[in-house]
Design a protein around this motif. Structure first.
Motif, short mmCIF file in Angstrom:
data_model
loop_
_atom_site.label_atom_id
_atom_site.label_comp_id
_atom_site.label_asym_id
_atom_site.label_seq_id
_atom_site.Cartn_x
_atom_site.Cartn_y
_atom_site.Cartn_z
N GLY A 70 48.56 16.67 42.26
CA GLY A 70 47.99 15.56 41.82
C GLY A 70 46.60 15.61 41.67
N ARG A 71 46.07 16.82 42.22
CA ARG A 71 44.46 16.91 41.83
C ARG A 71 44.05 17.79 40.78
N ARG A 72 43.24 17.30 40.18
CA ARG A 72 42.86 18.18 38.75
C ARG A 72 41.67 19.44 39.13
N ILE A 73 42.15 20.52 38.74
CA ILE A 73 41.26 21.75 39.01
C ILE A 73 39.95 21.66 38.23
N ALA A 74 38.70 21.43 38.74
CA ALA A 74 37.44 21.66 38.14
C ALA A 74 36.96 22.74 38.00
N ARG A 75 36.92 23.61 39.12
CA ARG A 75 36.30 25.04 38.91
C ARG A 75 37.07 25.97 39.40
N VAL A 76 37.13 27.33 39.16
CA VAL A 76 37.78 28.36 39.70
C VAL A 76 36.87 29.66 40.07
N ASN A 77 36.77 29.85 41.19
CA ASN A 77 35.83 31.13 41.44
C ASN A 77 37.02 32.26 42.09
N THR A 78 36.58 33.63 41.76
CA THR A 78 37.43 34.50 42.19
C THR A 78 36.55 35.74 42.58
N THR A 79 36.98 36.65 43.23
CA THR A 79 36.30 37.94 43.52
C THR A 79 36.55 38.84 42.22
N ARG A 80 36.01 40.22 42.21
CA ARG A 80 36.26 41.00 41.19
C ARG A 80 37.76 41.28 40.86
N LEU B 275 47.45 40.15 39.64
CA LEU B 275 48.42 40.60 38.83
C LEU B 275 47.85 39.90 37.19
N THR B 276 47.36 38.79 37.30
CA THR B 276 46.59 38.23 36.07
C THR B 276 45.15 38.23 36.18
N PRO B 277 44.56 39.17 35.41
CA PRO B 277 43.05 39.24 35.50
C PRO B 277 42.36 37.94 35.74
N PRO B 278 41.34 37.79 36.70
CA PRO B 278 40.80 36.63 37.24
C PRO B 278 40.01 35.88 36.19
N GLY B 279 39.39 36.30 34.85
CA GLY B 279 39.02 35.73 33.92
C GLY B 279 40.04 34.89 33.21
N LYS B 280 41.32 35.17 32.93
CA LYS B 280 42.08 34.66 32.20
C LYS B 280 42.98 33.84 33.19
N LEU B 281 42.91 33.91 34.78
CA LEU B 281 43.32 33.01 35.43
C LEU B 281 42.36 31.67 35.67
N ARG B 282 41.23 31.92 35.65
CA ARG B 282 40.23 30.80 35.40
C ARG B 282 40.44 29.84 34.20
N SER B 283 40.60 30.57 33.08
CA SER B 283 40.82 29.67 31.97
C SER B 283 42.05 28.88 31.92
N PHE C 178 34.36 26.24 56.40
CA PHE C 178 34.67 27.60 56.18
C PHE C 178 33.67 28.00 55.06
N GLN C 179 32.90 29.02 55.00
CA GLN C 179 32.19 29.70 54.00
C GLN C 179 32.78 30.75 53.46
N PRO C 180 33.21 30.61 52.14
CA PRO C 180 34.08 31.78 51.38
C PRO C 180 33.19 32.97 51.67
N ASP C 181 33.93 34.28 52.03
CA ASP C 181 33.44 35.52 52.15
C ASP C 181 33.99 36.38 51.26
N ALA C 182 33.75 37.67 51.39
CA ALA C 182 34.05 38.85 50.43
C ALA C 182 35.67 39.07 50.46
N HIS C 183 36.24 38.35 51.11
CA HIS C 183 37.77 38.47 51.44
C HIS C 183 38.46 37.03 50.65
N THR C 184 37.68 36.27 50.36
CA THR C 184 38.42 35.02 49.66
C THR C 184 38.30 35.26 48.27
N HIS C 185 39.45 35.67 47.71
CA HIS C 185 39.50 36.05 46.50
C HIS C 185 39.80 35.00 45.51
N LEU C 186 40.33 33.68 45.92
CA LEU C 186 40.67 32.66 44.95
C LEU C 186 40.09 31.28 45.67
#
Length: 291
Positions: free
Chosen positions: A20-30, A36-44, A108-116
């Motif tokens: 029930g919460r609308r996703i406003a932004r998506v950040n990912t690692t490389r 399995l779905t590329p990060p860019g496609k996942l974001r959009s 918690f501050q996202p670190d290099a292992h925080t992929h999504l």
DNA sequence: ACCGCACCCTGAGCGC
DNA sequence: TGCGCTCAGGGTGCGG
């Protein structure tokens, strides 16, 4: 880390934060094979959508989105799904953890292992998927929520009937433990709970599956359901990496009968617990209580 | 169909 | 303190 109980605990605790919460932004690692779905496609595909439902299949989670698509998540060995307002030392590396005074960490501050990282438009807590070893998986699903990984899964371990396990083991020469770990037979059991269930059923892990009797298969199914159910009640096992989405630890590890208790005494007969390697994985059992 | 094995990746713990 | 080694709860894909 996570087997069926940890995934189910995660699902239950993540649901109120995600649904029930609308996703406003998506950040990912490389890009990596984590995606399995590329990060860019996942974001959009994710931005602007709202999750309406989240279900578990074995160790997989599938969120249904209001766009019709779905999101497949697997936690692998070290995956952690939690919200940004947690304060758990378990989310830090041991060296960083040791430097903290008790109760010092806040959030918690996202670190290099925080992929999504999912941020929502209500400004509330974000949702993070962190995975040190990157054995976890994220994939966008089509409207039918179809995925070959899901298609391969056998009956959910909480739903399997004794007759099915019996029939599925008749032509198997491999150790019974390997069958319990086979996600195509019963979905959700991993190394910890396979060992625990075999102990409760009194069956040695190395026994050829087809030598397990009908009665023992029935006892095994009861034991699997009992141990998984009890572990869910206990909030899962926090042996190394598992942390609940609110930062809390599970407690099932305190109740273990055999897993990772090599050399310690059986809780029932005091015989030292033994360790074997089966299918490139450690197996633990009581040589007195298990036949 | 079944079975064993290599492999994906990073960190912790241990002996020296 | 640091090095090298082994181990870790999962799943896939390959060859025999």
């Amino acid at each position: 880390m996570p087997e069926l109980p940890e995934v189910e605990v995660t699902r239950r605790r993540i649901a109120p934060v995600l649904l029930g919460r609308r996703i406003a932004r998506v950040n990912t690692t490389r890009p990596s094979y984590f995606f399995l779905t590329p990060p860019g496609k996942l974001r959009s595909a994710l931005v602007g959508t709202t999750s309406t439902e989240i279900v578990r299949h074995g160790k997989y989670l599938v969120a249904r989105l209001d766009s019709g698509a779905g999101l497949l998540l697997h936690l692998g060995m070290t995956g952690q799904l939690f919200t940004s307002d947690v304060h758990s030392p378990r989310l830090l590396r041991k060296t960083a953890r040791a430097a903290l005074a008790p109760g010092e960490q806040r959030g918690f501050q996202p670190d290099a292992h925080t992929h999504l990282m999912l941020e929502f438009d209500d400004g509330g807590p974000s949702l993070y998927f962190r995975d040190v070893r990157k054995f976890g998986k994220v994939r966008l699903l089509n409207e039918k929520l179809a995925d070959p990984r899901l298609d391969r899964l056998g009956t959910d371990a909480l739903a399997i009937e004794p007759a099915e396990l019996y029939e599925r083991t008749r032509d198997r020469k491999v150790p019974i433990k390997s069958v319990l770990l086979d996600q195509a037979v019963l979905a959700g059991v991993g190394n910890i709970y396979a060992d625990e269930a075999l102990y409760l059923a009194g069956v040695r892990p190395a026994r050829a599956a087809r030598r397990v009797t009908r009665e023992e298969c029935a006892a095994l199914v009861r034991a699997v359901k009992r141990v998984l159910g009890r572990a869910i009640e206990a909030g899962g096992s926090s042996i190394s990496d598992f942390v609940g989405p609110d930062g809390s630890d599970g407690h099932y590890q305190d109740e273990r009968w055999v897993y990772s208790r090599t050399g310690e005494r059986c809780r029932r007969c005091a015989t030292p617990i033994r360790r074997l390697v089966i299918g490139q994985r450690s197996a633990h059992f009581c040589p007195q209580c298990q036949k």
